[in-house]
Design an enzyme around this catalytic site. Structure first.
Site, PDB file in Angstrom:
ATOM      1  N   SER A  41     -10.319  -5.528   3.305  1.00  0.00           N
ATOM      2  CA  SER A  41     -11.094  -4.434   3.916  1.00  0.00           C
ATOM      3  C   SER A  41     -11.004  -3.178   3.052  1.00  0.00           C
ATOM      4  CB  SER A  41     -10.639  -4.147   5.343  1.00  0.00           C
ATOM      5  OG  SER A  41      -9.326  -3.675   5.356  1.00  0.00           O
ATOM      6  N   ASP A  76      -3.304   0.573   1.401  1.00  0.00           N
ATOM      7  CA  ASP A  76      -4.248  -0.411   0.839  1.00  0.00           C
ATOM      8  C   ASP A  76      -5.346   0.283   0.031  1.00  0.00           C
ATOM      9  OD1 ASP A  76      -2.710  -2.131   2.292  1.00  0.00           O
ATOM     10  OD2 ASP A  76      -4.347  -3.031   3.430  1.00  0.00           O
TER      11      ASP A  76
HETATM   12  N1  LIG Z   1     -16.580  -8.932   1.239  1.00  0.00           N
HETATM   13  C1  LIG Z   1     -16.677  -8.373   2.443  1.00  0.00           C
HETATM   14  N2  LIG Z   1     -17.895  -8.218   2.999  1.00  0.00           N
HETATM   15  C2  LIG Z   1     -18.009  -7.635   4.203  1.00  0.00           C
HETATM   16  N3  LIG Z   1     -16.951  -7.226   4.957  1.00  0.00           N
HETATM   17  C3  LIG Z   1     -15.727  -7.364   4.464  1.00  0.00           C
HETATM   18  C4  LIG Z   1     -15.523  -7.948   3.188  1.00  0.00           C
HETATM   19  N4  LIG Z   1     -14.195  -7.967   2.971  1.00  0.00           N
HETATM   20  C5  LIG Z   1     -13.599  -7.423   4.066  1.00  0.00           C
HETATM   21  N5  LIG Z   1     -14.510  -7.064   4.967  1.00  0.00           N
HETATM   22  C6  LIG Z   1     -14.256  -6.419   6.282  1.00  0.00           C
HETATM   23  O1  LIG Z   1     -12.847  -6.234   6.419  1.00  0.00           O
HETATM   24  C7  LIG Z   1     -12.338  -6.978   7.541  1.00  0.00           C
HETATM   25  C8  LIG Z   1     -10.977  -7.579   7.198  1.00  0.00           C
HETATM   26  O2  LIG Z   1     -10.027  -6.603   7.375  1.00  0.00           O
HETATM   27  P1  LIG Z   1      -8.510  -6.925   7.726  1.00  0.00           P
HETATM   28  O3  LIG Z   1      -7.803  -5.644   7.560  1.00  0.00           O
HETATM   29  O4  LIG Z   1      -8.412  -7.644   9.025  1.00  0.00           O
HETATM   30  O5  LIG Z   1      -8.059  -7.933   6.600  1.00  0.00           O
HETATM   31  P2  LIG Z   1      -7.504  -7.697   5.161  1.00  0.00           P
HETATM   32  O6  LIG Z   1      -7.860  -6.334   4.705  1.00  0.00           O
HETATM   33  O7  LIG Z   1      -7.965  -8.824   4.328  1.00  0.00           O
HETATM   34  O8  LIG Z   1      -5.940  -7.837   5.395  1.00  0.00           O
HETATM   35  P3  LIG Z   1      -4.743  -6.761   5.291  1.00  0.00           P
HETATM   36  O9  LIG Z   1      -5.239  -5.488   5.903  1.00  0.00           O
HETATM   37  O10 LIG Z   1      -3.626  -7.380   6.087  1.00  0.00           O
HETATM   38  O11 LIG Z   1      -4.434  -6.674   3.858  1.00  0.00           O
HETATM   39  C9  LIG Z   1     -13.375  -8.068   7.788  1.00  0.00           C
HETATM   40  O12 LIG Z   1     -13.347  -8.449   9.162  1.00  0.00           O
HETATM   41  C10 LIG Z   1     -14.677  -7.349   7.422  1.00  0.00           C
HETATM   42  O13 LIG Z   1     -15.088  -6.549   8.500  1.00  0.00           O
HETATM   43  C1  LIG Z   2       0.003  -3.856   8.100  1.00  0.00           C
HETATM   44  C2  LIG Z   2      -0.272  -2.753   7.093  1.00  0.00           C
HETATM   45  O1  LIG Z   2       0.978  -2.073   6.856  1.00  0.00           O
HETATM   46  C3  LIG Z   2      -0.721  -3.295   5.762  1.00  0.00           C
HETATM   47  C4  LIG Z   2      -1.989  -4.094   5.811  1.00  0.00           C
HETATM   48  O2  LIG Z   2      -2.317  -4.491   4.513  1.00  0.00           O
HETATM   49  C5  LIG Z   2      -1.267  -1.792   7.691  1.00  0.00           C
HETATM   50  C6  LIG Z   2      -1.379  -0.480   6.915  1.00  0.00           C
HETATM   51  O3  LIG Z   2      -0.495  -0.131   6.154  1.00  0.00           O
HETATM   52  O4  LIG Z   2      -2.393   0.194   7.130  1.00  0.00           O
END
Ligand SMILES: Nc1ncnc2c1ncn2[C@@H]1O[C@H](COP(=O)(O)OP(=O)(O)OP(=O)(O)O)[C@@H](O)[C@H]1O
Ligand SMILES: C[C@@](O)(CCO)CC(=O)[O-]
Length: 466
Positions: free
Chosen positions: A180, A236
């Site tokens: 995300s 992030d």
């Molecule tokens: N390539 C993409 N195209 C469109 N939306 C995306 C894309 N990549 C991520 N997203 C958006 O980000 C969301 C994922 O966010 P989430 O924070 O749950 O996961 P992550 O960022 O992969 O994991 P983390 O935050 O634990 O590192 C998806 O549900 C979508 O809404």
């Molecule tokens: C779980 C978390 O610590 C990391 C997600 O990649 C959330 C954040 O820092 O925003």
């Protein structure tokens, strides 16, 4: 004022995901996280041209990763979601604070669109999506609408333009590798660059590579993350914007760390168990509120782990420990591994473990004596396993044998192990002709979209271990 028309023209940006070595969740509660960029990236292209036959300023949106394709969004309908930036705001300006009202308006609009695409589409087109968008598209769209409302819609309306926006990622989505943030960062970078170009076409190219520009990208990306994540710490989007390895604590200036040693090799495994970062962050916060004297000390212990990593990494210097002898390398890795195992147990204790994570830890431990911990929000998603240094200094073949045995075991159990480089650059802009062969002429958004799609579906930057 736009002196010379500079469209049709394309801006292509990308931003990486990240691996958190230590401090996930604790960082939301003001503890330190150590995070590093991963060489899996989200790419965003924005191609701008006069709106011609469409009759009104439009955004054509293509996000195949969440199965949202070829939506033709009306700028007038997006503008009605809330006020844009003040009209005297500079082209390259910081975002306003996020309010509950803003959250609700953009959340509601994206949910309404997923149920009924006509709610935001041009009145003159058939708004049906060719396939059903994935549930993840709603959050993606919330962040998207917020960013385009503030950074692009007013300019497109004023100048009578159509923007073709396309998003592709080589990251697993919603799996702990910061998809995300990489999406929000690549999108913020491309939108900010367009905003500046449309207002001041003569802006020197070096501005888009400056620390000040990146700082703006980071701020906008954080706002989009607030809509996607709820209460992000900011780690992030920071790593996605600036790349490299960083010690990050909310409210303090992030500290850049030396590059990770080349002998630090991780197998990253996708458990393929989907989860929501937002829900997991809320779960830890609610456990902390209910049991402050229990969960609080666990978060303090995680701070201790991050401190120990800073102590281990800081003396390595700019060569990343290239001059360490074999016993020193073994000692470094043994400490690193012990801290990973403790960290994983601490994270499980605050409610973000999962049976799939324990299973990966068992397999990687028994087949390769690897230490394993979840990375990112947990609850499934991705985990990292550290490949140990062999006792004798004849390393290459033995390390390869460990990676092979562990990956085979993980694959047989239904997981997806892969190797990727860590510590690469943050936001990048591309020169189409040099960097994306097959993108075609700059005025052909379809050729560009296909070239990006091909590059991403080949998983150019993600090497799954065969
Ligand atoms: N390539 C993409 N195209 C469109 N939306 C995306 C894309 N990549 C991520 N997203 C958006 O980000 C969301 C994922 O966010 P989430 O924070 O749950 O996961 P992550 O960022 O992969 O994991 P983390 O935050 O634990 O590192 C998806 O549900 C979508 O809404
Ligand atoms: C779980 C978390 O610590 C990391 C997600 O990649 C959330 C954040 O820092 O925003």
């Amino acid at each position: 004022m736009c002196a010379e028309p500079i469209y049709p023209e394309v801006v292509l940006s990308s931003a990486p995901g990240k691996v958190i070595l230590s401090g996930e969740h604790a960082v939301v509660h003001f503890k330190t996280a150590i995070a590093v960029s991963v060489d899996l990236r989200t790419f965003v292209s924005i191609h701008v041209e006069p709106f011609a036959g469409l009759g009104e300023a439009t955004i054509a949106l293509d996000m195949p990763d969440v199965r949202l394709d070829s939506a033709l969004l009306s700028c007038a309908k997006i503008a009605a979601l809330g006020p844009g930036l003040p009209s005297d705001a500079e082209a390259a300006c910081s975002p306003l604070e996020m309010t509950d009202h803003t959250r609700e308006a953009f959340d509601a609009a994206s949910k309404a669109f997923v149920e009924n695409p006509a709610s935001l589409s041009l009145a003159s087109v058939d708004a049906k999506q060719s396939s059903t968008p994935l549930p993840q598209s709603a959050l993606a769209l919330t962040g998207f609408l917020f960013l385009v409302r503030h950074l692009l819609v007013d300019k497109l309306t004023e100048l009578g333009l159509l923007a073709n926006v396309s998003v592709h990622s080589t990251l697993p989505i919603g799996a702990g590798l910061g998809s995300s943030a990489s999406y929000a960062t690549a999108l913020s970078a491309a939108l900010l660059k367009w905003r500046v170009l449309l207002a001041a076409p003569d802006t020197p190219a070096k501005w888009f590579h400056s620390a000040a520009f990146r700082d703006l990208v980071n701020q906008w990306s954080f706002r989009a993350e607030q809509l996607i994540h709820g209460t992000p710490s900011g780690v992030d989007n920071f790593v996605s914007t600036f790349g490299g390895t960083v010690a990050f604590r909310r409210g303090e200036a992030p500290v850049s760390m030396p590059p990770l040693p080349a002998f630090l090799r991780f197998i990253v495994t996708n458990t393929r168990v989907p989860r929501s970062t937002r829900a997991l962050v809320e779960k830890v916060a609610s456990n902390l509120a209910e049991f402050p004297t229990v969960v609080g000390p666990v978060l303090d212990a995680i701070q201790g782990i991050s401190d120990a990593y800073v102590e281990l990494l800081a003396p390595l210097g700019p060569t990343g420990g290239a001059d360490l002898d074999h016993p020193a390398m073994c000692a470094f890795l043994a400490k690193f591994a012990k801290l990973m195992t403790i960290n994983n147990h601490l994270l499980s204790s605050v409610g973000v473990g999962h049976a799939s994570i324990d299973r990966v830890a068992d397999i990687a431990g028994s087949l390769g004596q690897c230490a394993t911990k979840l990375t990112g929000a947990g609850g499934g998603g991705c985990v990292i396993s550290l490949v140990p240094e062999p006792v004798a200094p004849d390393t290459q073949a033995q390390v390869a044998a460990v990676v092979d045995a562990v990956s085979t075991g993980l694959r047989e159990a239904g997981f997806a192990p892969f190797e990727t480089r860590l510590g690469g650059p943050g936001v990048l802009f591309y020169d189409l002709a040099d960097d994306l062969p097959g993108a075609g002429p700059e005025d052909d958004p379809h050729a560009l979209r296909s070239a990006m799609h091909a590059a991403c579906s080949d998983h150019k930057f993600w090497v799954e271990i065969e």
